[in-house]
Write an enzyme that holds these catalytic residues in place. Sequence first.
Site, mmCIF file in Angstrom:
data_model
loop_
_atom_site.group_PDB
_atom_site.id
_atom_site.type_symbol
_atom_site.label_atom_id
_atom_site.label_comp_id
_atom_site.label_asym_id
_atom_site.label_seq_id
_atom_site.Cartn_x
_atom_site.Cartn_y
_atom_site.Cartn_z
ATOM 1 N N ASP A 8 49.171 47.790 37.231
ATOM 2 C CA ASP A 8 48.972 49.024 36.476
ATOM 3 C C ASP A 8 50.371 49.579 36.178
ATOM 4 O O ASP A 8 51.371 49.147 36.761
ATOM 5 C CB ASP A 8 48.165 49.999 37.342
ATOM 6 C CG ASP A 8 48.096 51.391 36.757
ATOM 7 O OD1 ASP A 8 47.802 51.516 35.556
ATOM 8 O OD2 ASP A 8 48.350 52.356 37.501
ATOM 9 N N ASP A 10 51.286 53.529 35.182
ATOM 10 C CA ASP A 10 51.540 54.894 35.657
ATOM 11 C C ASP A 10 51.096 55.081 37.102
ATOM 12 O O ASP A 10 49.933 54.862 37.450
ATOM 13 C CB ASP A 10 50.825 55.890 34.748
ATOM 14 C CG ASP A 10 51.278 55.758 33.300
ATOM 15 O OD1 ASP A 10 52.363 56.245 32.980
ATOM 16 O OD2 ASP A 10 50.531 55.158 32.503
ATOM 17 N N THR A 42 46.465 48.364 31.993
ATOM 18 C CA THR A 42 46.679 49.805 31.966
ATOM 19 C C THR A 42 45.636 50.520 31.120
ATOM 20 O O THR A 42 44.927 49.903 30.327
ATOM 21 C CB THR A 42 48.094 50.093 31.404
ATOM 22 O OG1 THR A 42 48.311 51.504 31.296
ATOM 23 C CG2 THR A 42 48.253 49.477 30.017
ATOM 24 N N GLY A 43 45.573 51.836 31.301
ATOM 25 C CA GLY A 43 44.716 52.645 30.451
ATOM 26 C C GLY A 43 45.388 52.991 29.137
ATOM 27 O O GLY A 43 44.750 53.465 28.203
ATOM 28 N N LYS A 205 39.010 47.522 33.874
ATOM 29 C CA LYS A 205 40.154 46.607 33.957
ATOM 30 C C LYS A 205 39.765 45.226 34.474
ATOM 31 O O LYS A 205 40.385 44.225 34.111
ATOM 32 C CB LYS A 205 41.254 47.223 34.821
ATOM 33 C CG LYS A 205 41.942 48.417 34.176
ATOM 34 C CD LYS A 205 43.121 48.885 34.994
ATOM 35 C CE LYS A 205 43.797 50.092 34.364
ATOM 36 N NZ LYS A 205 44.979 50.538 35.139
ATOM 37 N N ASP A 228 46.707 52.472 41.422
ATOM 38 C CA ASP A 228 46.719 53.737 42.166
ATOM 39 C C ASP A 228 45.607 54.695 41.767
ATOM 40 O O ASP A 228 45.364 55.684 42.462
ATOM 41 C CB ASP A 228 48.062 54.458 41.941
ATOM 42 C CG ASP A 228 48.157 55.058 40.549
ATOM 43 O OD1 ASP A 228 48.288 56.290 40.426
ATOM 44 O OD2 ASP A 228 48.086 54.297 39.564
ATOM 45 N N ASN A 231 40.640 54.315 37.719
ATOM 46 C CA ASN A 231 40.393 53.235 36.765
ATOM 47 C C ASN A 231 40.916 51.878 37.248
ATOM 48 O O ASN A 231 40.765 50.868 36.563
ATOM 49 C CB ASN A 231 40.995 53.567 35.392
ATOM 50 C CG ASN A 231 42.500 53.723 35.425
ATOM 51 O OD1 ASN A 231 43.119 53.830 36.489
ATOM 52 N ND2 ASN A 231 43.114 53.742 34.258
#
Length: 279
Positions: A8, A10, A42-43, A205, A228, A231
């Site tokens: 991921d 962020d 990632t989102g 994900k 973290d 998601n």
Amino acid sequence: MIKMIAIDIDGTVLDHKTGIHQITKDAILKAKALNIPVIIATGRNLSSIHHIAKELKIENSSYPFVSQNGGQSFSFNHKDKGELKIYYTVSFDTKLTNELFDCANENKIRIFAYSENEKYAYCNKKISAFRTFMKFKSKRQKLISYNKKTDFSKLKVSKFICFGKAKHMDKFRKLAEKNNVSIFAFSYVSDAHANIELNPIGVDKAYGLKYVTEQLNIDAKDVIYFGDGENDIAAIKWAGKGIAMKNAKDIVKEAADDVTDLTAGEGGVGDYLFKNIFK
């Protein structure tokens, strides 16, 4: 044996105050030297990922990355031709898209919705700090203001970001739950507000990473995943080794096989890889 590293961005490799720690950068370079694919999941949308991939020195990778919480897969350097390649994008049903926008308007929820085209996004309020912030964050060049005549069939929505007061979000979230869409908590809010991200049914994900491993002929048991946030839970559970960051919420740590000794800002991903994988 670890054959793929998925990360991921962020709160995992990137700390918004201190950036990406050198030990994490060094670990990514070590993985490249060992020919272990490093995959971003990632989102974020792809326009806001490139500078992170470049800083990690994986922007020239031909491996598929995962964006929009699994709703899209792409590579920046498809088959060494130096061209952007989008492998898939999962979009919302147009009828449900209209229902979500109407419900948001009725409950004073502000929406920033990514379209299938990387240049465009939909909003339901012409002027707001949230709209301005999301335009900057997502790097979408053109914003389309929603009205009853908006035709989503011409340019479908692939992801919703929804912001509003907690007391107003409840009814809106219930509509999303009723339609079985994927719901994830989003950040950057005060205690008096709440916001959520919505993806189409079944998209997370893990969905995106399954596609990547199929393309690379790698088994899920040979994947290590670092995350973290809420998601990240599906991917943490799916991977053979799911790792939560020290700075992750308890719900994420409970889903993980292990937790890093250091936070994202302290280089937790790199530290874990050097101590446990690169022996």
